[in-house]
Design an enzyme around this catalytic site. Sequence first.
Site, short mmCIF file in Angstrom:
data_model
loop_
_atom_site.label_atom_id
_atom_site.label_comp_id
_atom_site.label_asym_id
_atom_site.label_seq_id
_atom_site.Cartn_x
_atom_site.Cartn_y
_atom_site.Cartn_z
N ARG A 63 0.87 -1.21 0.02
CA ARG A 63 -0.07 -0.11 0.03
C ARG A 63 0.85 1.27 -0.04
NH1 ARG A 63 -3.12 2.99 4.17
NH2 ARG A 63 -5.11 3.72 3.26
N HIS A 67 0.58 4.17 -2.63
CA HIS A 67 0.19 5.56 -2.30
C HIS A 67 1.24 6.64 -2.68
CE1 HIS A 67 -3.53 5.28 0.71
NE2 HIS A 67 -3.53 4.29 -0.28
N ASN A 95 -4.06 8.77 4.17
CA ASN A 95 -2.75 8.11 4.99
C ASN A 95 -2.81 8.26 6.26
OD1 ASN A 95 -1.48 7.52 2.40
ND2 ASN A 95 -0.77 9.58 2.14
N HIS A 194 -6.01 -6.61 -1.49
CA HIS A 194 -6.83 -6.36 -0.19
C HIS A 194 -7.09 -8.09 0.10
CE1 HIS A 194 -8.52 -2.17 -0.39
NE2 HIS A 194 -7.19 -2.10 -0.16
#
Length: 322
Positions: A63, A67, A95, A194
């Site tokens: 992740r 990001h 975040n 996920h």
Amino acid sequence: MASALNKAAAMVSVMMLLLSITCQAQLSSTFYANTCPNALSTIRTSIRSAVAAERRMAASLIRLHFHDCFVQGCDASILLDDAASITSEKTALQNDKSARGYEVIDKTKAEVEKVCPGVVSCADILAVAARDASEYVGGPTWAVKLGRRDSTTASKSLAESNLPRFTDDLPRLISLFGNKGLSARDMVALSGSHTIGQAQCATFRGRIYNNASDIDAGFASTRRRNCPANNDQGNTNLAPLDLVTPNSFDNNYFKNLLQKKGLLQSDQVLFSGGSTDSLVSEYSKNPSTFKSDFAAAMIKMGDIDPLTGSNGIIRKVCSAIA
């Protein structure tokens, strides 16, 4: 005169194209073969140790790379702390109190600096860490293209506008990924990360208490046990994004969506009568297709607007310009 101007314009266009191609060509899986031959093994050892200590860290590192790449490109801007000229992306809505793994990257960078001072960028460490984390928990591996350099800036505002939110609908998700050159297929494949990791109660409370038709009643009931309806309670309580095999990288995430057991609203919209239903069905039946598509999408994502050549810097410490 007009002809001369047209020729000049054509030359400029060709030069811009060549510059773009050159920047991309500077990324290579063998970039550090001569300057830091032990870079990849050093990163791998550090990441494996971190994930062995906490399985959830694999999801966090994947992740973190995602990001990073969606804001200013893959330039490690997400790692920068607040400073006189920097407003950190760490406190952006998507975040804040959820992005994690910073200390793992910092430790890894310190280990790499011991063997090759000032050579390997934090941006490349993020990219390699995501690959190594995936592989360690049973996910795919891929050849990471290297040669990115680190930014001297960050953008909290871009983070809040470019990163997906857990409440996003399908058109919004397709648009956000499309803006970065990623297809709907890439988006669904990347969402499959996920299959590991956890989410905080505050991100799925609305979904499990809204009694909508797109959530399995038994699944909602199970998730309510550790996520109170009251907005003032249990906000940081965790639940696995994949209820079945939360610590293994597999295709159960997609099987869950078919059963209306997606934890986040932004998960379930991938299978809710829309244009991506067929992709979810395909991945639920073909784990090998999912894994190969995930790897390809990660490589594509890693190509988003890298700083190369003389652009950017090589930070000595990932959280600061030094």
